[in-house]
Design a protein around this motif. Structure first.
Motif, PDB file in Angstrom:
ATOM      1  N   LEU A  55       4.927  17.100  42.196  1.00 15.87           N
ATOM      2  CA  LEU A  55       5.597  16.012  42.900  1.00 15.87           C
ATOM      3  C   LEU A  55       5.821  14.429  42.565  1.00 15.87           C
ATOM      4  O   LEU A  55       6.583  13.919  42.990  1.00 15.87           O
ATOM      5  CB  LEU A  55       5.214  16.178  44.539  1.00 15.87           C
ATOM      6  CG  LEU A  55       4.950  17.728  45.071  1.00 15.87           C
ATOM      7  CD1 LEU A  55       4.834  17.392  46.598  1.00 15.87           C
ATOM      8  CD2 LEU A  55       6.433  18.494  44.829  1.00 15.87           C
ATOM      9  N   HIS A  56       4.912  14.132  41.582  1.00 16.05           N
ATOM     10  CA  HIS A  56       4.801  13.153  40.912  1.00 16.05           C
ATOM     11  C   HIS A  56       6.100  12.568  40.606  1.00 16.05           C
ATOM     12  O   HIS A  56       7.079  12.928  39.958  1.00 16.05           O
ATOM     13  CB  HIS A  56       4.128  12.827  39.736  1.00 16.05           C
ATOM     14  CG  HIS A  56       3.714  11.673  39.146  1.00 16.05           C
ATOM     15  ND1 HIS A  56       3.064  10.768  39.947  1.00 16.05           N
ATOM     16  CD2 HIS A  56       4.341  11.003  38.122  1.00 16.05           C
ATOM     17  CE1 HIS A  56       3.315   9.540  39.262  1.00 16.05           C
ATOM     18  NE2 HIS A  56       3.973   9.750  38.092  1.00 16.05           N
ATOM     19  N   ASN A  57       6.728  11.087  41.303  1.00 14.58           N
ATOM     20  CA  ASN A  57       7.860  10.643  41.136  1.00 14.58           C
ATOM     21  C   ASN A  57       9.110  11.471  41.247  1.00 14.58           C
ATOM     22  O   ASN A  57      10.264  11.323  40.770  1.00 14.58           O
ATOM     23  CB  ASN A  57       7.946  10.113  39.627  1.00 14.58           C
ATOM     24  CG  ASN A  57       7.058   8.901  39.620  1.00 14.58           C
ATOM     25  OD1 ASN A  57       6.918   8.092  40.468  1.00 14.58           O
ATOM     26  ND2 ASN A  57       6.847   8.442  38.378  1.00 14.58           N
ATOM     27  N   GLN A  87      13.856  17.177  45.095  1.00 18.31           N
ATOM     28  CA  GLN A  87      13.400  17.868  44.067  1.00 18.31           C
ATOM     29  C   GLN A  87      12.321  18.668  44.515  1.00 18.31           C
ATOM     30  O   GLN A  87      11.810  19.261  43.540  1.00 18.31           O
ATOM     31  CB  GLN A  87      13.611  16.900  42.918  1.00 18.31           C
ATOM     32  CG  GLN A  87      14.678  16.408  42.374  1.00 18.31           C
ATOM     33  CD  GLN A  87      14.392  15.227  41.228  1.00 18.31           C
ATOM     34  OE1 GLN A  87      13.986  14.396  41.466  1.00 18.31           O
ATOM     35  NE2 GLN A  87      14.594  16.012  40.018  1.00 18.31           N
ATOM     36  N   TYR A  88      11.613  18.562  45.634  1.00 23.04           N
ATOM     37  CA  TYR A  88      10.405  19.116  46.030  1.00 23.04           C
ATOM     38  C   TYR A  88      10.661  20.664  45.718  1.00 23.04           C
ATOM     39  O   TYR A  88       9.439  21.257  45.807  1.00 23.04           O
ATOM     40  CB  TYR A  88       9.992  18.716  47.347  1.00 23.04           C
ATOM     41  CG  TYR A  88       9.400  17.364  47.383  1.00 23.04           C
ATOM     42  CD1 TYR A  88       9.467  16.760  46.369  1.00 23.04           C
ATOM     43  CD2 TYR A  88       8.597  16.993  48.450  1.00 23.04           C
ATOM     44  CE1 TYR A  88       8.786  15.222  46.338  1.00 23.04           C
ATOM     45  CE2 TYR A  88       8.194  15.736  48.786  1.00 23.04           C
ATOM     46  CZ  TYR A  88       8.261  14.651  47.713  1.00 23.04           C
ATOM     47  OH  TYR A  88       7.793  13.575  47.795  1.00 23.04           O
ATOM     48  N   ARG A  89      11.655  21.206  45.941  1.00 25.29           N
ATOM     49  CA  ARG A  89      11.941  22.884  45.800  1.00 25.29           C
ATOM     50  C   ARG A  89      11.519  23.363  44.528  1.00 25.29           C
ATOM     51  O   ARG A  89      11.448  24.672  44.297  1.00 25.29           O
ATOM     52  CB  ARG A  89      13.120  23.419  46.336  1.00 25.29           C
ATOM     53  CG  ARG A  89      14.382  22.478  45.482  1.00 25.29           C
ATOM     54  CD  ARG A  89      15.625  23.086  46.076  1.00 25.29           C
ATOM     55  NE  ARG A  89      16.667  22.452  45.235  1.00 25.29           N
ATOM     56  CZ  ARG A  89      17.392  21.526  45.267  1.00 25.29           C
ATOM     57  NH1 ARG A  89      17.228  20.687  46.463  1.00 25.29           N
ATOM     58  NH2 ARG A  89      18.407  21.382  44.580  1.00 25.29           N
ATOM     59  N   PHE A  90      11.393  22.456  43.296  1.00 25.10           N
ATOM     60  CA  PHE A  90      11.353  22.774  42.204  1.00 25.10           C
ATOM     61  C   PHE A  90       9.795  22.750  41.777  1.00 25.10           C
ATOM     62  O   PHE A  90       9.450  22.140  40.778  1.00 25.10           O
ATOM     63  CB  PHE A  90      12.142  21.950  40.992  1.00 25.10           C
ATOM     64  CG  PHE A  90      13.612  22.117  41.332  1.00 25.10           C
ATOM     65  CD1 PHE A  90      14.324  23.407  41.236  1.00 25.10           C
ATOM     66  CD2 PHE A  90      14.399  20.894  41.889  1.00 25.10           C
ATOM     67  CE1 PHE A  90      15.666  23.575  41.321  1.00 25.10           C
ATOM     68  CE2 PHE A  90      15.521  21.199  42.122  1.00 25.10           C
ATOM     69  CZ  PHE A  90      16.347  22.578  42.011  1.00 25.10           C
ATOM     70  N   VAL A  91       8.833  23.665  42.596  1.00 25.38           N
ATOM     71  CA  VAL A  91       7.517  23.785  42.031  1.00 25.38           C
ATOM     72  C   VAL A  91       7.061  25.075  41.745  1.00 25.38           C
ATOM     73  O   VAL A  91       7.812  26.123  42.596  1.00 25.38           O
ATOM     74  CB  VAL A  91       6.795  23.070  43.101  1.00 25.38           C
ATOM     75  CG1 VAL A  91       6.982  21.459  43.155  1.00 25.38           C
ATOM     76  CG2 VAL A  91       7.063  23.475  44.614  1.00 25.38           C
ATOM     77  N   LEU A  96      12.347  25.987  36.094  1.00 22.65           N
ATOM     78  CA  LEU A  96      11.249  24.895  36.945  1.00 22.65           C
ATOM     79  C   LEU A  96      11.143  23.680  35.966  1.00 22.65           C
ATOM     80  O   LEU A  96      11.640  22.343  36.415  1.00 22.65           O
ATOM     81  CB  LEU A  96      10.028  25.426  37.041  1.00 22.65           C
ATOM     82  CG  LEU A  96       9.976  26.341  38.398  1.00 22.65           C
ATOM     83  CD1 LEU A  96       8.719  26.796  38.450  1.00 22.65           C
ATOM     84  CD2 LEU A  96      10.294  25.808  39.478  1.00 22.65           C
ATOM     85  N   ALA A  97      10.997  23.892  34.829  1.00 23.58           N
ATOM     86  CA  ALA A  97      10.579  22.884  33.920  1.00 23.58           C
ATOM     87  C   ALA A  97      11.963  21.963  33.626  1.00 23.58           C
ATOM     88  O   ALA A  97      12.113  20.751  33.438  1.00 23.58           O
ATOM     89  CB  ALA A  97      10.270  23.310  32.563  1.00 23.58           C
ATOM     90  N   PRO A 121      10.407  17.258  35.516  1.00 22.32           N
ATOM     91  CA  PRO A 121       9.649  17.018  34.528  1.00 22.32           C
ATOM     92  C   PRO A 121       8.246  17.148  34.471  1.00 22.32           C
ATOM     93  O   PRO A 121       7.314  16.966  33.394  1.00 22.32           O
ATOM     94  CB  PRO A 121      10.034  15.413  34.398  1.00 22.32           C
ATOM     95  CG  PRO A 121      10.276  15.185  35.849  1.00 22.32           C
ATOM     96  CD  PRO A 121      10.961  16.202  36.423  1.00 22.32           C
ATOM     97  N   ASN A 122       7.443  17.352  35.736  1.00 18.26           N
ATOM     98  CA  ASN A 122       5.943  17.525  36.062  1.00 18.26           C
ATOM     99  C   ASN A 122       5.603  18.921  35.503  1.00 18.26           C
ATOM    100  O   ASN A 122       4.288  19.203  35.467  1.00 18.26           O
ATOM    101  CB  ASN A 122       5.667  17.113  37.020  1.00 18.26           C
ATOM    102  CG  ASN A 122       6.120  15.414  37.671  1.00 18.26           C
ATOM    103  OD1 ASN A 122       5.821  14.764  36.637  1.00 18.26           O
ATOM    104  ND2 ASN A 122       6.592  15.557  38.642  1.00 18.26           N
TER     105      ASN A 122
END
Length: 123
Positions: free
Chosen positions: A91-93, A98-102, A67-68, A72-73
């Motif tokens: 989700l910042h910037n 890329q929203y799937r990487f949370v 994920l990291a 980058p958040n």
């Protein structure tokens, strides 16, 4: 439902039905005949996850690193905690793709994806 039961509890509940589970690294996925000429595939979408990953601490660390490396958040040491300095948290910037990487999402993992390829090829 892996939110309400452990993978072991699901295995025990479904075992009397004759379900043939594939279990690697504590993941829980399987296929079964759902009727004449119909096969059903059940996948474990949280094998790769920071939310109770199937791989235990090792799986957690691998998932947090993944994920990291894509977001980058994400704080790799504590991926479930978004930085309080970011107005949109995880989700910042980020671009929508890329929203799937949370941290609240999961993934199948390579072993399960390979099993799925084989099952689909044999279908």
């Amino acid at each position: 439902d892996l939110c309400a039961f452990t993978r072991e509890e699901v295995r025990e509940l479904l075992a009397p039905l004759g379900t043939n589970f594939v279990s690697t690294n504590n993941g829980l996925y399987y296929e079964f005949s759902a009727g004449d000429g119909v096969r059903a595939i059940v996948l474990d979408s949280y094998v790769q996850s920071v939310i109770g990953p199937a791989g235990g601490l090792k799986g957690f660390r691998e998932s947090a690193h993944f994920l990291a490396s894509h977001n980058p958040n994400i704080i790799e040491e504590d991926p479930a905690r978004p930085s309080t300095s970011l107005p949109k948290g995880w989700l910042h910037n980020l671009e929508a793709t890329q929203y799937r990487f949370v941290p609240f999402n999961g993934g199948l993992g390579e072993t399960q994806r390979e099993w799925l390829r084989i099952v689909l090829q044999d279908a």
